[in-house]
Design an enzyme around this catalytic site. Sequence first.
Site, short mmCIF file in Angstrom:
data_model
loop_
_atom_site.label_atom_id
_atom_site.label_comp_id
_atom_site.label_asym_id
_atom_site.label_seq_id
_atom_site.Cartn_x
_atom_site.Cartn_y
_atom_site.Cartn_z
CG ASP A 48 12.31 3.82 6.94
OD1 ASP A 48 12.78 4.23 7.85
OD2 ASP A 48 11.07 3.82 6.64
CG HIS A 72 5.39 0.59 10.33
ND1 HIS A 72 6.33 -0.28 10.70
CD2 HIS A 72 6.02 1.75 10.17
CE1 HIS A 72 7.42 0.12 11.15
NE2 HIS A 72 7.44 1.38 10.93
N GLY A 73 1.55 2.22 8.64
CA GLY A 73 0.37 1.87 7.76
C GLY A 73 -0.92 2.88 8.41
CG HIS A 124 9.21 4.49 12.42
ND1 HIS A 124 10.04 4.00 11.20
CD2 HIS A 124 10.51 5.23 12.93
CE1 HIS A 124 11.37 4.10 11.20
NE2 HIS A 124 11.61 5.15 12.20
N GLY A 125 5.06 5.26 11.78
CA GLY A 125 3.77 5.10 11.84
C GLY A 125 2.87 6.01 12.00
CB ALA A 126 3.35 9.90 12.23
CB SER A 127 0.24 7.54 7.92
OG SER A 127 1.42 7.68 7.12
CG ASN A 155 10.09 7.70 9.47
OD1 ASN A 155 10.75 8.85 9.89
ND2 ASN A 155 10.67 6.50 9.13
CB VAL A 156 4.86 11.23 6.24
CG1 VAL A 156 3.41 11.14 5.65
CG2 VAL A 156 5.11 12.11 7.50
#
Length: 281
Positions: free
Chosen positions: A81, A178-179, A206-209, A228-229
């Site tokens: 990554d 992110h995060g 990215h940053g899908a949490s 991305n998780v």
Amino acid sequence: MLARGTDLLAAEQAAGTAIAAFTVYTLESIRAVVDAAESCERPVLMSVGASSYRVTGARELAAAALAAAESASVQVGVHLDHCTDEAEITRAVELGYSSVMYDGSALPFDENVERTAAVVARAHAEGVWVEGELGALAGDEDTSTGVAAREMTNPLQAAEFALRTGVDAMAVAVGTVHGLSAVPMLVDLNRLAAIAAGTSTPLVLHGASGLPDNNLTAAVGAGVVKVNVNAELRNAHRAALAEALSQDGDDLLRIQRTAVAAMTTVAAEKITTLSREEQPT
Ligand SMILES: [Zn+2]
């Protein structure tokens, strides 16, 4: 089995689904990701990041992830990554990674194109696929310090970037950070659809949490092929450790098992969400 090549991405794209890429930090998180993928009978990617192996050692963590991938009953890719260091990418290719991400998003556009294209040429010669990034995501990969996204990806530039670099996947900035952010973030679906309309290159989120499931599945429906998780799995790991330490403080094996089980549940939920084709509303 270790998944090589871009067949995985092509299959997800054709099905209108997305593959999950989980950042792994420990043997327990590697075990959990593979267990989850096997229980869902779905392929998965493990991100063994340039930051996540700082503690354990790159060679050691990569070897563990590759071994787990090879003995898995489903296809598992091992991905590097966010890497800005071309020498480190070369090393990852030598270690046997199946894909790498060259992150030139902080560079001026033409320099990002040039450097990414060079990485693509070298990686492809070794059978390794490459993710590039255009547009900048704020926040830190390894801690939840989300702030507002800085620079969203321009759809016209994205089409040009994909064409000129030959990347196999392209990370785009469409509103997430992110995060886990303090304020809920949503994917800008219009921007995402405009980017997807201009290129057939698989798009990466990215940053899908923390995204609501309906926004996440809508993003997949609009062209996201890899998600991305990290934060969700990390939080499950920490919470399970805290709980297990308070209850089974002296039984290390039990603590490890509790952590694996908690992360497996979270990973399986995410894999299931991403494998759902969007239902028309
Ligand atoms: Zn990222």
